[in-house]
Motif scaffolding. Structure first.
Motif, PDB file in Angstrom:
ATOM      1  N   ASP A  84       0.874  -1.182   0.000  1.00  0.00           N
ATOM      2  CA  ASP A  84       0.000   0.000   0.000  1.00  0.00           C
ATOM      3  C   ASP A  84       0.906   1.225   0.000  1.00  0.00           C
ATOM      4  O   ASP A  84       1.219   1.789   1.042  1.00  0.00           O
TER       5      ASP A  84
ATOM      6  N   ASP B 281       2.626  -3.713   5.791  1.00  0.00           N
ATOM      7  CA  ASP B 281       2.432  -2.364   5.240  1.00  0.00           C
ATOM      8  C   ASP B 281       1.388  -1.554   6.006  1.00  0.00           C
ATOM      9  O   ASP B 281       1.002  -0.464   5.560  1.00  0.00           O
ATOM     10  N   ARG B 282       0.960  -2.073   7.167  1.00  0.00           N
ATOM     11  CA  ARG B 282       0.101  -1.275   8.045  1.00  0.00           C
ATOM     12  C   ARG B 282       0.576  -1.394   9.497  1.00  0.00           C
ATOM     13  O   ARG B 282      -0.205  -1.591  10.419  1.00  0.00           O
TER      14      ARG B 282
ATOM     15  N   VAL C 212      -1.177   7.223   4.667  1.00  0.00           N
ATOM     16  CA  VAL C 212      -2.247   6.506   5.358  1.00  0.00           C
ATOM     17  C   VAL C 212      -2.536   7.154   6.710  1.00  0.00           C
ATOM     18  O   VAL C 212      -1.654   7.209   7.570  1.00  0.00           O
TER      19      VAL C 212
ATOM     20  N   ARG D 110       2.461   5.504  10.082  1.00  0.00           N
ATOM     21  CA  ARG D 110       2.962   4.215   9.595  1.00  0.00           C
ATOM     22  C   ARG D 110       4.487   4.201   9.535  1.00  0.00           C
ATOM     23  O   ARG D 110       5.121   5.172   9.135  1.00  0.00           O
TER      24      ARG D 110
ATOM     25  N   HIS E 144      -1.352  -7.037   5.303  1.00  0.00           N
ATOM     26  CA  HIS E 144      -2.123  -5.796   5.326  1.00  0.00           C
ATOM     27  C   HIS E 144      -2.898  -5.607   6.627  1.00  0.00           C
ATOM     28  O   HIS E 144      -3.724  -4.699   6.720  1.00  0.00           O
TER      29      HIS E 144
ATOM     30  N   THR F 136      -3.839  -4.331  10.296  1.00  0.00           N
ATOM     31  CA  THR F 136      -3.493  -3.172  11.101  1.00  0.00           C
ATOM     32  C   THR F 136      -2.715  -3.644  12.325  1.00  0.00           C
ATOM     33  O   THR F 136      -3.196  -4.454  13.110  1.00  0.00           O
TER      34      THR F 136
END
Length: 477
Positions: A82, A188-189, A380, A393, A410, A412
């Motif tokens: 992302d 990526d989170r 984000v 992030r 992905h 959280t």
């Protein structure tokens, strides 16, 4: 190499970044505002989410925490992640009111921007993620923002005059980090645990809280996630100021081994004189465990050791069950330090190589992350979980013989997920819960159990044979 992505990925838009096209399609997501979610009542132990048997193959959890980089700054153009959306242009009020696009920075020394709580608020701007240049104008680079043609500012801007905070790197500058992402897991989170700077981030790393304490009693501590004006840093000749409960208390109670490795030259406890030179040791803001009361009360200060012992332990196959590794001055990745990012990459690679080459590799997992965003652009908006965060992030990797190959997670996540994994693997799911942990304090949230927090167990495939080490050159050409 196989590239897969994790379940629950948000809607994406495949795009090529016009300012620095790499030729690789990637996923992008740009929610317009933070999305607060309710949290579950804080149970004392996992009930509906019992630890999977597979995690008991992991006898050594190692957490390496570098400094001050955003996800988009290091992995914003990584295929499948992302990453930086198409047509991003951040308002640049200090440059004729135009806007600035992200750009590929080949500079190995970066300035970054201010990164305290007020700057996070400006950067996020209610979810617009467009305040990075406005915040940068409040920091030490303000002169160059106003004088971009000055020769002394030549390395502070992109090809169209974009400020340094809009720069990003790719495989060319940080090949080893990208290679780890190719072969293991990229999160990526992963959000910093709080919308503030290094000191509270490291407090959350080991305790899921940041506070200010009136006495040495845990119930005297009040929430203080900002730690403004330099924060309440400990001093080796004074009583430890952090009285609330950290994870080492539970580890000690359960007889679980742990170590905290900092840089040689660090002054942890008197009689050292705390007068190390500017290029030695680990700064107190990222070396917090010596300041916790329970570490002293449990006579665990001997578990705070240096990188020298880390490499010895890795070679001897005597890594503890839980280990934290914090870098020192000159190789922490801290922007504005005049040290190149290659120095940080070299240190990380040496740590990973040492563990991979040692007898403990087949039962280890290495978690690499950065403590805050350093003022660099990220697109984000951080979710809201309680009065403390999350923050911006940050990059995050999972390296293990059982890590899924080429996997982008992905979920959280935050540093609370590290504590959750420690607790599930070694503490039968016991949480840092004031109602049940035996050393109550006034924290209002059991962060490991908030509803939106993902579970790092999903980054592993425990049915596969342990993967062979991936030994990389610490100083790649």
């Amino acid at each position: 190499m196989r590239r897969t992505t994790g379940p629950g990925a948000i809607s994406v838009t495949l795009c090529l970044l016009a300012a620095a096209c790499t030729g690789a399609a990637r996923q992008a997501s740009a929610p317009t505002s933070p999305t607060p979610q309710s949290q579950v009542p804080p149970p004392s132990r996992s009930s509906t989410d019992e630890p999977a048997k597979g995690i008991f193959k992991l006898d050594h959890l190692v957490f390496v925490v570098m400094e001050n980089r955003s996800f988009d700054h290091y992995f914003g153009t990584y295929p499948g992640a992302d990453g930086i959306p198409k047509n991003v242009c951040v308002p640049d009020p200090e440059y004729n009111d135009r806007c600035s696009t992200p750009y590929h920075s080949t500079a190995l020394i970066n300035n970054g921007g201010p990164h305290g709580h007020p700057h996070s608020v400006i950067d996020v701007d209610g979810g617009k993620m467009d305040g990075f240049i406005r915040a940068a104008a409040l920091g030490g680079d303000a002169f160059c923002l106003l004088h971009r043609d000055d020769p002394s500012c030549a390395n502070s801007f992109g090809p169209q005059g974009q400020p340094d905070v809009m720069g990003y790197h790719n495989r060319n500058e940080i090949p080893n980090y990208w290679k780890y992402a190719d072969e293991f897991v990229l999160n990526d989170r992963m959000f910093a645990p709080v919308d503030s700077w290094t000191l509270p981030a490291h407090m959350f790393l080991v305790s899921a809280w940041a506070a200010n304490c009136a006495t040495s009693k845990p119930m005297s501590c009040e929430n203080d996630s900002v730690q403004a004006a330099g924060g309440l840093k400990w001093h080796p000749r004074k009583p430890p100021p952090y009285a609330w409960t950290d994870i080492t208390y539970l580890l000690h109670e359960a007889g679980v081994s742990w170590k905290y490795y900092n840089a040689p030259g660090t002054c942890n406890i008197a009689p050292c004189d705390d007068s190390t030179s500017s290029d030695e040791g680990t700064p107190k803001a990222m070396n917090v465990l010596p300041g916790f009361v329970d570490v002293h009360q449990n006579h665990q200060m001997g578990n705070i050791q240096t990188h020298t012992e880390l490499f010895d332990d890795a070679a001897a196959g005597s890594l503890p069950s839980v280990a934290w590794v914090v870098p020192g001055r000159g190789f922490s990745d801290h922007p504005g330090s005049r040290a190149p990012i290659t120095a940080g990459q070299e240190f990380v690679t040496k740590v990973v190589n040492a563990i991979m080459e040692g007898p403990n590799w087949d039962s280890s997992a290495i978690f690499l992350t950065w403590d805050d965003w350093g003022g660099f652009y990220d697109h984000v908006p951080p979710p809201s979980v309680d009065e403390n965060g999350y923050g911006m992030r940050v990059p995050s990797l999972v390296i293990s013989p059982y890590a899924k190959e080429g996997f982008i997670d992905h979920q959280t996540l935050s540093f609370d997920a590290y504590l959750k994994l420690i607790e599930d693997r070694f503490l039968d799911g016991q949480r840092l819960d004031p109602k049940t942990d035996g050393r109550p304090d006034l924290r209002s949230t059991v962060r490991e159990d908030v509803r939106q927090l993902g579970n790092l167990r999903k980054d592993f495939d425990f049915t596969q044979e342990p993967r062979k080490p991936l030994i990389l050159d610490p100083t790649p050409p």
